[in-house]
Design a protein around this motif. Structure first.
Motif, PDB file in Angstrom:
ATOM      1  N   ALA A  82      20.035 -24.897  26.507  1.00 37.01           N
ATOM      2  CA  ALA A  82      20.905 -24.426  27.587  1.00 37.01           C
ATOM      3  C   ALA A  82      20.141 -23.463  28.482  1.00 37.01           C
ATOM      4  CB  ALA A  82      22.142 -23.740  27.015  1.00 37.01           C
ATOM      5  N   ILE A  83      20.551 -23.405  29.718  1.00 33.89           N
ATOM      6  CA  ILE A  83      19.895 -22.526  30.684  1.00 33.89           C
ATOM      7  C   ILE A  83      20.000 -21.073  30.230  1.00 33.89           C
ATOM      8  CG2 ILE A  83      19.998 -21.671  33.063  1.00 33.89           C
ATOM      9  CD1 ILE A  83      20.845 -24.575  33.824  1.00 33.89           C
ATOM     10  N   SER A  84      21.131 -20.709  29.643  1.00 31.35           N
ATOM     11  CA  SER A  84      21.274 -19.374  29.061  1.00 31.35           C
ATOM     12  C   SER A  84      21.914 -19.529  27.691  1.00 31.35           C
ATOM     13  CB  SER A  84      22.151 -18.489  29.949  1.00 31.35           C
ATOM     14  OG  SER A  84      23.501 -18.918  29.897  1.00 31.35           O
ATOM     15  N   MET A  85      21.575 -18.629  26.776  1.00 35.20           N
ATOM     16  CA  MET A  85      22.130 -18.712  25.420  1.00 35.20           C
ATOM     17  C   MET A  85      23.646 -18.541  25.445  1.00 35.20           C
ATOM     18  SD  MET A  85      19.995 -19.545  23.092  1.00 35.20           S
ATOM     19  CE  MET A  85      20.599 -18.992  21.504  1.00 35.20           C
ATOM     20  N   GLY A 105      13.025 -21.145  29.283  1.00 35.32           N
ATOM     21  CA  GLY A 105      12.435 -21.932  30.370  1.00 35.32           C
ATOM     22  C   GLY A 105      12.488 -23.430  30.121  1.00 35.32           C
ATOM     23  N   GLN A 106      13.193 -23.841  29.089  1.00 39.66           N
ATOM     24  CA  GLN A 106      13.346 -25.249  28.701  1.00 39.66           C
ATOM     25  C   GLN A 106      11.999 -25.946  28.489  1.00 39.66           C
ATOM     26  OE1 GLN A 106      16.017 -26.683  31.821  1.00 39.66           O
ATOM     27  NE2 GLN A 106      17.710 -26.477  30.381  1.00 39.66           N
ATOM     28  N   LYS A 107      11.003 -25.195  28.056  1.00 36.90           N
ATOM     29  CA  LYS A 107       9.671 -25.755  27.836  1.00 36.90           C
ATOM     30  C   LYS A 107       9.649 -26.723  26.663  1.00 36.90           C
ATOM     31  CE  LYS A 107       7.414 -21.774  29.825  1.00 36.90           C
ATOM     32  NZ  LYS A 107       6.748 -20.518  29.556  1.00 36.90           N
ATOM     33  N   LYS A 179      21.190 -29.851  31.116  1.00 36.07           N
ATOM     34  CA  LYS A 179      21.081 -29.415  32.517  1.00 36.07           C
ATOM     35  C   LYS A 179      19.720 -28.787  32.720  1.00 36.07           C
ATOM     36  CE  LYS A 179      25.961 -28.270  32.737  1.00 36.07           C
ATOM     37  NZ  LYS A 179      26.917 -27.160  32.820  1.00 36.07           N
ATOM     38  N   ARG A 180      19.015 -29.251  33.724  1.00 35.77           N
ATOM     39  CA  ARG A 180      17.695 -28.704  34.058  1.00 35.77           C
ATOM     40  C   ARG A 180      17.844 -27.746  35.228  1.00 35.77           C
ATOM     41  NH1 ARG A 180      15.027 -29.847  29.628  1.00 35.77           N
ATOM     42  NH2 ARG A 180      14.888 -32.050  29.198  1.00 35.77           N
TER      43      ARG A 180
END
Length: 181
Positions: A82-85, A105-107, A179-180
């Motif tokens: 997720a973009i934020s926890m 950072g979705q790495k 979601k990116r």
């Protein structure tokens, strides 16, 4: 019009290549967390988001799998892309014994090519290098555990632990899109 179609084709091709991530049989590179598990036979990396209904449906199954396979040398890592926890942990009544690690950072999800939650990636330890053996759905029935006919991840785990080829090495994951940003 011709230039527009060419641009659209280029963007579509580039996007699909980026989303592919790891291929079956490829070693995982630059995933430093794996160094902590060099003594394990396999690592199951599961992408989950508790705000996704499908992820919540799998929490008990995944907890049970992790418990059953821990003594066999398998480690489960639950990653929240997720973009934020806060977004990923917003579900009320979620299973608290699944510790979700943040994907800053979705790495990690991008490196693996994860596109949905839940989505599983099974890595086999081959002489200290982790090689992808399975990716995709956990099983064939997100709704009812009692109606599962094909436990894809469990079958892959059993094959890897027996040093056999994984019969079904890829199965399209069903769930919520990651979601990116």
């Amino acid at each position: 019009m011709k230039y527009f179609l060419l641009l659209l084709l280029t963007i579509t091709t580039s996007g699909s290549l980026l989303a592919q991530g790891l291929g079956i049989g490829q070693p995982v590179k630059d995933f430093t967390i794996l160094a902590d598990y060099s003594n394990t036979k396999a690592v199951a990396v599961i992408f989950l988001n508790q705000s996704c209904p499908n992820s919540r449906l799998y929490e008990n199954r995944l907890s049970q799998l992790a418990s059953n396979y821990a003594a066999k040398g398998v480690t489960f890592l639950f990653i929240n892309p997720a973009i934020s926890m806060e977004e990923g942990n917003s579900a009320a009544g979620g299973n608290t014994n699944l510790k979700l690690l943040p994907d800053n950072g979705q790495k990690i999800s991008q490196q693996f090519g994860a596109t949905k939650t839940p989505e599983a990636f099974l890595l086999q330890n081959v002489n200290g290098s982790f090689v992808l053996k399975y990716k995709g759905a956990i099983d064939d029935n997100p709704q009812l555990e009692s109606s599962v006919k094909e436990p894809y991840l469990r079958n892959a785990l059993d094959a890897v632990l027996a040093n056999k080829a994984v019969a079904v090495s890829e199965k399209r994951a069903l769930g919520c899109m990651i979601k990116r940003f």
